[in-house]
Scaffold this motif. Structure first.
Motif, PDB file in Angstrom:
ATOM      1  N   ASP A 518    -103.359 -24.369  -4.733  1.00  0.00           N
ATOM      2  CA  ASP A 518    -102.450 -25.510  -4.659  1.00  0.00           C
ATOM      3  C   ASP A 518    -101.005 -25.117  -4.935  1.00  0.00           C
ATOM      4  O   ASP A 518    -100.078 -25.553  -4.227  1.00  0.00           O
ATOM      5  CB  ASP A 518    -102.900 -26.585  -5.649  1.00  0.00           C
ATOM      6  CG  ASP A 518    -104.213 -27.236  -5.241  1.00  0.00           C
ATOM      7  OD1 ASP A 518    -104.584 -27.074  -4.069  1.00  0.00           O
ATOM      8  OD2 ASP A 518    -104.850 -27.872  -6.097  1.00  0.00           O
ATOM      9  N   SER A 519    -100.802 -24.291  -5.948  1.00  0.00           N
ATOM     10  CA  SER A 519     -99.430 -23.890  -6.281  1.00  0.00           C
ATOM     11  C   SER A 519     -98.810 -23.057  -5.171  1.00  0.00           C
ATOM     12  O   SER A 519     -97.621 -23.221  -4.834  1.00  0.00           O
ATOM     13  CB  SER A 519     -99.429 -23.108  -7.589  1.00  0.00           C
ATOM     14  OG  SER A 519    -100.288 -21.979  -7.495  1.00  0.00           O
ATOM     15  N   ALA A 520     -99.601 -22.156  -4.565  1.00  0.00           N
ATOM     16  CA  ALA A 520     -99.073 -21.323  -3.486  1.00  0.00           C
ATOM     17  C   ALA A 520     -98.731 -22.170  -2.256  1.00  0.00           C
ATOM     18  O   ALA A 520     -97.679 -21.982  -1.635  1.00  0.00           O
ATOM     19  CB  ALA A 520    -100.086 -20.238  -3.119  1.00  0.00           C
ATOM     20  N   ILE A 521     -99.630 -23.085  -1.896  1.00  0.00           N
ATOM     21  CA  ILE A 521     -99.364 -23.935  -0.731  1.00  0.00           C
ATOM     22  C   ILE A 521     -98.122 -24.784  -0.956  1.00  0.00           C
ATOM     23  O   ILE A 521     -97.285 -24.966  -0.052  1.00  0.00           O
ATOM     24  CB  ILE A 521    -100.583 -24.824  -0.438  1.00  0.00           C
ATOM     25  CG1 ILE A 521    -101.777 -23.972  -0.013  1.00  0.00           C
ATOM     26  CG2 ILE A 521    -100.261 -25.837   0.647  1.00  0.00           C
ATOM     27  CD1 ILE A 521    -103.027 -24.754   0.228  1.00  0.00           C
ATOM     28  N   LEU A 522     -97.978 -25.310  -2.153  1.00  0.00           N
ATOM     29  CA  LEU A 522     -96.792 -26.111  -2.467  1.00  0.00           C
ATOM     30  C   LEU A 522     -95.519 -25.274  -2.334  1.00  0.00           C
ATOM     31  O   LEU A 522     -94.509 -25.737  -1.785  1.00  0.00           O
ATOM     32  CB  LEU A 522     -96.914 -26.677  -3.876  1.00  0.00           C
ATOM     33  CG  LEU A 522     -95.874 -27.718  -4.300  1.00  0.00           C
ATOM     34  CD1 LEU A 522     -95.960 -28.942  -3.393  1.00  0.00           C
ATOM     35  CD2 LEU A 522     -96.070 -28.111  -5.743  1.00  0.00           C
ATOM     36  N   ALA A 523     -95.584 -24.025  -2.799  1.00  0.00           N
ATOM     37  CA  ALA A 523     -94.415 -23.156  -2.676  1.00  0.00           C
ATOM     38  C   ALA A 523     -94.108 -22.839  -1.218  1.00  0.00           C
ATOM     39  O   ALA A 523     -92.941 -22.866  -0.797  1.00  0.00           O
ATOM     40  CB  ALA A 523     -94.650 -21.861  -3.460  1.00  0.00           C
ATOM     41  N   ILE A 692    -100.198 -29.156   5.881  1.00  0.00           N
ATOM     42  CA  ILE A 692    -101.572 -29.615   6.122  1.00  0.00           C
ATOM     43  C   ILE A 692    -102.595 -28.495   5.986  1.00  0.00           C
ATOM     44  O   ILE A 692    -103.728 -28.642   6.440  1.00  0.00           O
ATOM     45  CB  ILE A 692    -101.693 -30.250   7.528  1.00  0.00           C
ATOM     46  CG1 ILE A 692    -101.300 -29.239   8.609  1.00  0.00           C
ATOM     47  CG2 ILE A 692    -100.863 -31.507   7.628  1.00  0.00           C
ATOM     48  CD1 ILE A 692    -101.510 -29.767  10.019  1.00  0.00           C
ATOM     49  N   ILE A 693    -102.221 -27.394   5.371  1.00  0.00           N
ATOM     50  CA  ILE A 693    -103.184 -26.285   5.265  1.00  0.00           C
ATOM     51  C   ILE A 693    -104.009 -26.353   3.998  1.00  0.00           C
ATOM     52  O   ILE A 693    -104.790 -25.442   3.727  1.00  0.00           O
ATOM     53  CB  ILE A 693    -102.470 -24.922   5.322  1.00  0.00           C
ATOM     54  CG1 ILE A 693    -101.538 -24.756   4.119  1.00  0.00           C
ATOM     55  CG2 ILE A 693    -101.748 -24.729   6.621  1.00  0.00           C
ATOM     56  CD1 ILE A 693    -100.921 -23.381   4.028  1.00  0.00           C
ATOM     57  N   TRP A 694    -103.889 -27.410   3.208  1.00  0.00           N
ATOM     58  CA  TRP A 694    -104.724 -27.522   2.019  1.00  0.00           C
ATOM     59  C   TRP A 694    -106.196 -27.494   2.405  1.00  0.00           C
ATOM     60  O   TRP A 694    -106.660 -28.371   3.154  1.00  0.00           O
ATOM     61  CB  TRP A 694    -104.419 -28.823   1.281  1.00  0.00           C
ATOM     62  CG  TRP A 694    -103.468 -28.651   0.154  1.00  0.00           C
ATOM     63  CD1 TRP A 694    -103.729 -28.132  -1.078  1.00  0.00           C
ATOM     64  CD2 TRP A 694    -102.071 -28.999   0.145  1.00  0.00           C
ATOM     65  NE1 TRP A 694    -102.604 -28.139  -1.857  1.00  0.00           N
ATOM     66  CE2 TRP A 694    -101.566 -28.664  -1.134  1.00  0.00           C
ATOM     67  CE3 TRP A 694    -101.208 -29.559   1.077  1.00  0.00           C
ATOM     68  CZ2 TRP A 694    -100.249 -28.871  -1.498  1.00  0.00           C
ATOM     69  CZ3 TRP A 694     -99.890 -29.753   0.728  1.00  0.00           C
ATOM     70  CH2 TRP A 694     -99.419 -29.419  -0.553  1.00  0.00           C
ATOM     71  N   PRO A 695    -106.959 -26.519   1.937  1.00  0.00           N
ATOM     72  CA  PRO A 695    -108.403 -26.539   2.225  1.00  0.00           C
ATOM     73  C   PRO A 695    -109.086 -27.612   1.395  1.00  0.00           C
ATOM     74  O   PRO A 695    -108.841 -27.736   0.196  1.00  0.00           O
ATOM     75  CB  PRO A 695    -108.868 -25.136   1.822  1.00  0.00           C
ATOM     76  CG  PRO A 695    -107.877 -24.694   0.800  1.00  0.00           C
ATOM     77  CD  PRO A 695    -106.562 -25.336   1.160  1.00  0.00           C
ATOM     78  N   THR A 696    -109.918 -28.403   2.023  1.00  0.00           N
ATOM     79  CA  THR A 696    -110.672 -29.405   1.275  1.00  0.00           C
ATOM     80  C   THR A 696    -111.622 -28.705   0.313  1.00  0.00           C
ATOM     81  O   THR A 696    -111.898 -27.506   0.422  1.00  0.00           O
ATOM     82  CB  THR A 696    -111.470 -30.294   2.234  1.00  0.00           C
ATOM     83  OG1 THR A 696    -112.401 -29.473   2.962  1.00  0.00           O
ATOM     84  CG2 THR A 696    -110.543 -30.995   3.219  1.00  0.00           C
ATOM     85  N   ARG A 697    -112.126 -29.459  -0.653  1.00  0.00           N
ATOM     86  CA  ARG A 697    -112.987 -28.867  -1.666  1.00  0.00           C
ATOM     87  C   ARG A 697    -114.273 -28.303  -1.073  1.00  0.00           C
ATOM     88  O   ARG A 697    -114.911 -27.437  -1.674  1.00  0.00           O
ATOM     89  CB  ARG A 697    -113.315 -29.894  -2.746  1.00  0.00           C
ATOM     90  CG  ARG A 697    -114.046 -31.112  -2.246  1.00  0.00           C
ATOM     91  CD  ARG A 697    -114.010 -32.231  -3.278  1.00  0.00           C
ATOM     92  NE  ARG A 697    -114.542 -31.818  -4.558  1.00  0.00           N
ATOM     93  CZ  ARG A 697    -115.791 -32.058  -4.955  1.00  0.00           C
ATOM     94  NH1 ARG A 697    -116.610 -32.717  -4.154  1.00  0.00           N
ATOM     95  NH2 ARG A 697    -116.215 -31.674  -6.126  1.00  0.00           N
ATOM     96  N   PHE A 698    -114.651 -28.754   0.131  1.00  0.00           N
ATOM     97  CA  PHE A 698    -115.867 -28.240   0.749  1.00  0.00           C
ATOM     98  C   PHE A 698    -115.614 -26.937   1.501  1.00  0.00           C
ATOM     99  O   PHE A 698    -116.540 -26.330   1.997  1.00  0.00           O
ATOM    100  CB  PHE A 698    -116.454 -29.295   1.688  1.00  0.00           C
ATOM    101  CG  PHE A 698    -116.775 -30.569   0.980  1.00  0.00           C
ATOM    102  CD1 PHE A 698    -117.825 -30.649   0.090  1.00  0.00           C
ATOM    103  CD2 PHE A 698    -115.999 -31.707   1.170  1.00  0.00           C
ATOM    104  CE1 PHE A 698    -118.105 -31.823  -0.573  1.00  0.00           C
ATOM    105  CE2 PHE A 698    -116.283 -32.879   0.512  1.00  0.00           C
ATOM    106  CZ  PHE A 698    -117.330 -32.940  -0.375  1.00  0.00           C
ATOM    107  N   ARG A 699    -114.354 -26.538   1.591  1.00  0.00           N
ATOM    108  CA  ARG A 699    -114.023 -25.213   2.116  1.00  0.00           C
ATOM    109  C   ARG A 699    -113.788 -24.208   0.998  1.00  0.00           C
ATOM    110  O   ARG A 699    -113.422 -23.069   1.271  1.00  0.00           O
ATOM    111  CB  ARG A 699    -112.793 -25.296   3.020  1.00  0.00           C
ATOM    112  CG  ARG A 699    -113.073 -25.905   4.384  1.00  0.00           C
ATOM    113  CD  ARG A 699    -111.830 -25.869   5.266  1.00  0.00           C
ATOM    114  NE  ARG A 699    -112.131 -26.242   6.636  1.00  0.00           N
ATOM    115  CZ  ARG A 699    -112.160 -27.485   7.075  1.00  0.00           C
ATOM    116  NH1 ARG A 699    -111.880 -28.479   6.243  1.00  0.00           N
ATOM    117  NH2 ARG A 699    -112.455 -27.750   8.342  1.00  0.00           N
ATOM    118  N   CYS A 700    -113.970 -24.627  -0.236  1.00  0.00           N
ATOM    119  CA  CYS A 700    -113.869 -23.734  -1.388  1.00  0.00           C
ATOM    120  C   CYS A 700    -115.280 -23.363  -1.840  1.00  0.00           C
ATOM    121  O   CYS A 700    -116.151 -24.230  -1.955  1.00  0.00           O
ATOM    122  CB  CYS A 700    -113.101 -24.399  -2.527  1.00  0.00           C
ATOM    123  SG  CYS A 700    -111.392 -24.798  -2.118  1.00  0.00           S
TER     124      CYS A 700
END
Length: 804
Positions: A518-523, A692-700
């Protein structure tokens, strides 16, 4: 000695000890001794024989149970106290030697000790031969009741009548000497033995299409053509005062010199991406199929990457894994990526006065031309090595292992599956898995003439997971715990801890790449948007690009074609654009690889074609988007499209600026406005895609899936590996049909044939899920299994979305 005191040796009966598999390990010779040791009747009660404990080569790590051994008793000698020897064994060792510690009785005067000495030497020699027992086998020897009673008799200072009657052997006792395989056959262990491919079976030697000569040959030819064009361009420009006259920055000639060279270079880069993906995909299997012994196979399943990672930074992991040539090949391919910025600034304009009317003409930068040709020579050398290394005779593959389902064929009869017990919840498999000298090919066993295809370890036991999982898990317990109560308590503690981890949402959705945290995507998102806004503001405020701007560097073109201003404003924008292009590739690779798990985690699971048969990472760029749209995998379709679209950024950025001489005698940097507008559009799409590249929790997932072991940890206990309907498969088409359940011998047994499917038929196909399921060992596991089996109306897998 009194003759009356010596009686003939009484005839005794022989009894065979009962063997029972257990976690404790005793001396391997005890089983043979018990077969040849004499046993008195139940009414007789004396300590008959005591043998010294067996000796082994090295100390061990795992504590073993205490044992008592007996040696033939000398007459007229006091019975020694029972030997209490604490034995330990490691993964490969045997019990420690207790001989020579002063526990044996002293020699008796007047008695010939030769038979006893020979007996002891025979015993020690025999134990030395049996010291190399299999690493995971163990035996618990149940002695007859008479022997157990004898062990419980109190120590007497004087010999009993029975002891006086039992005399030492008149000749040394002979024991059978058996090889390792014969001993294992005696104890009932099934050993996995390598075999050559039978003539009536599918002949191995498959090589993926990107690594065949039919694919690598044209790529080498294209690189040769690029080298020939560069050499011709350099030589012709020196002898003919440039190449062509400069006309304008909106003409086809401008496109040929500014945009066409990096476009051709980008085609080579995409082609190399496909070759690299194939190398990553099959590198561990080619290493395991090698016929020469090598340390490269140790731990190859959980250390060798199978997903491409040679983008922004070179991937040098293969140097550490004992594959320096593959590491050098990937480094050569990585250098080819950076030919794009060099090709973008290869051609510029030069003022010529000795060609009639003075005018500007297109001319190459001589040094860059020769350097780019050298880089393509390195690429050709790397491709030639691929032709040599990845040949049919070096392969043991049936087909290209592109999806999760292919692991079923490779490991359904493997003997290394017990190593993966409870591995689905481990965060770092490479640090916790035992190294294995794995091999890929055909196998047989010491108890069956049948041949089968699998990944395994030669000359090691073939154990079913249902009977060996507890044993393998218990070997990892603390070696200092010797009592049964402490072992049981630790076992129960670990089992309950494992169960908690299975059902923990934090463990289930723990892992994703660092660049998708999350922090990397936000950056990334904030940086991309801010840079986009700044770029657009600088470009269009006060019409800076349309009017032109001062280069702030010398713009005069030298005799070798080099202009500092042209080089800077072509190379630097293209270099930044290439960085953006390569930085998106790992994101695309991750979403391609993890999409199968995302589909498996749906409430009703997914069909085989949308889950365990997905092979996005093995498909061509652009084709992935089309296949993903057909499968309704929208994120994969979009991100794969962005990865291709991002290739236009370095191409356009490197050719959009040119230094022009205006009528007032000043030199200004101007932009080709159509190309600049297209560059702004593609940059905006690229920057906004980070939102929009946040992976949903089901991709983790619980851990990385970048290795074979990472994926196998979710399949090792699945009943798919034990399904008889998908064994002895010889073609990929037959395998796909059976997984879909579209043939009579398939999983559903409905007799449908392969072909065009209606919507109703698609709904009736076998469905698979990722979640909590009951494995072949009867315990809960986290992984992949069939949602329902024929005739069953209940779900066998509880997916994450069902448990919400």
């Amino acid at each position: 000695m009194n003759q009356a005191a010596i009686s003939p040796i009484q005839q005794v009966k022989h009894s065979r000890p009962q063997l029972q598999h257990a976690d404790s390990i005793l001396s391997s010779s005890a089983g043979y001794l018990s077969e040849y040791a004499s046993d008195a009747s139940s009414s007789q009660s004396a300590r008959g024989y005591e043998t010294p404990p067996s000796r082994v080569s090295t100390p061990t790590h795992r504590q073993m149970q205490e044992s008592e051994m007996t040696l033939p008793q000398r007459p007229q000698a006091a019975v020694p106290a029972p030997l209490t020897v604490r034995q330990s064994a490691n993964h490969y060792g045997r019990p420690l030697d207790a001989l020579g510690n002063g526990h044996l009785s002293p020699p008796t005067p007047g008695v010939d000790d030769t038979p006893y000495i020979r007996f002891a030497l025979e015993q020690l020699t025999f134990d030395e031969e049996l010291a190399g027992r299999g690493r995971h086998s163990s035996e618990l020897i149940d002695y007859p009741q008479s022997q157990q009673t004898a062990h419980q008799q109190p120590v007497q200072s004087t010999p009993t009548q029975h002891q006086k009657q039992r005399q030492p052997p008149q000749r040394p006792i002979q024991f059978p000497r058996a090889s390792s395989e014969q001993r294992r056959a005696k104890t009932g262990e099934i050993m996995l033995l390598p075999s050559d491919p039978p003539r009536d079976r599918h002949q191995l030697g498959f090589v993926p299409t990107p690594l065949r000569l039919i694919s690598l040959g044209p790529l080498v030819l294209l690189c040769l053509l690029m080298i020939a064009a560069l050499i011709f361009s350099n030589i012709y420009a020196l002898t003919n005062h440039g190449l062509y006259d400069y006309d304008n920055n909106f003409t086809p000639r401008y496109f040929v010199f500014e945009y066409l060279p990096p476009i051709l270079g980008m085609i080579i880069v995409f082609w190399l991406f496909v070759v690299q993906a194939a190398i990553y995909r099959i590198a561990p299997y080619f290493t395991m199929s090698s016929k020469r012994p090598s340390s490269k196979r140790d731990g190859i399943l959980h250390t060798t990457p199978i997903t491409p990672a040679n983008f922004v930074l070179p991937d040098w992991r293969f140097f550490k894994l004992g594959e320096p040539m593959i590491g050098a090949v990937l480094t050569g391919f990585w250098l080819t990526n950076w030919t794009i910025p060099l090709l973008s600034c290869l051609y510029g304009t030069q003022w010529f006065t000795n060609v009639g009317t003075p005018r500007f003409r297109w001319t190459p930068v001589q040094g860059l031309g020769w350097f780019i040709a050298f880089l393509y020579l390195i690429t050709i050398a790397a491709l030639i090595y691929c032709m040599i290394r990845f040949r049919r005779r070096n392969s043991a593959l049936m087909w290209d292992p592109t999806c999760l389902a292919d692991l079923i064929i490779l490991f359904q009869r493997s003997n290394i599956l017990p190593d993966y017990v409870r591995s689905e919840t481990k965060e770092d498999l490479a640090a916790e898995m035992h190294p294995r000298y794995s091999r890929l090919g055909y196998w047989t066993t010491n108890q069956s003439p049948d041949f089968f295809y699998a990944v395994g370890e030669a000359n090691q036991p073939y154990l079913e997971l249902s009977t060996s999982s507890d044993k393998y898990a218990n070997e990892k317990m603390d070696s200092s715990r010797s009592s049964r109560e402490s072992q049981e308590g630790l076992r129960n503690s670990q089992a309950s801890s494992f169960a908690r981890m299975l059902h923990s949402p934090w463990v289930r959705h723990r892992w994703c790449p660092w660049y998708l945290k999350d922090s990397a995507i936000l950056a990334w998102a904030i940086t991309a948007v801010l840079l986009l806004v700044a770029f657009l503001a600088v470009s269009f405020v006060n019409r800076a690009v349309q009017r032109g701007f001062s280069p702030m560097l010398p713009s005069t073109t030298q005799s070798n074609g080099f202009s500092p201003a042209n080089f800077l404003y072509s190379f630097l924008p293209s270099l930044l654009g290439m960085f953006l292009f390569l930085a998106w590739q790992p994101i695309d690779v991750y979403f391609r690889a993890v999409q199968a798990y995302a589909n498996l985690s749906e409430h009703d699971g997914a069909t085989a074609r949308r889950s365990i048969l997905l092979s996005y990472n093995a498909q061509l760029p652009g084709i992935v988007s089309l296949r993903a749209v057909m499968n309704r995998d929208w994120k994969v379709a979009y991100f794969s499209l962005v990865s291709v679209m991002a290739a236009t950024i370095p191409v356009l950025a490197g050719g959009v600026f040119t230094a022009l001489l205006f009528a007032n005698g000043e030199v200004w940097m101007t932009a080709s406005f159509p190309g600049y507008i297209a560059l702004c559009v593609f940059l905006a799409i690229y920057a906004l895609s980070y939102l929009i590249i946040w992976p949903t929790r089901f991709r983790c997932l619980p851990h990385s899936i970048n290795t074979v072991a990472g994926n196998l940890s979710f399949l090792y206990a699945s009943r798919l590996l034990k399904d008889s309907s998908i064994r002895n498969i010889r073609t990929k088409a037959d395998f796909i049909a059976r997984l879909d359940g579209r043939v009579g011998t398939g999983l559903t047994g409905d007799g449908r044939r392969a072909g065009r499917r209606t919507e109703k038929q698609s709904d009736q196909e076998s469905r698979y899920g990722f979640g909590i399921y009951t494995g072949v060992d009867g315990k809960e596991h986290l992984g992949i299994d069939r949602m329902q089996r024929p005739g069953s109306g209940e779900n066998l897998v509880v997916t994450s979305r069902q448990s919400r």
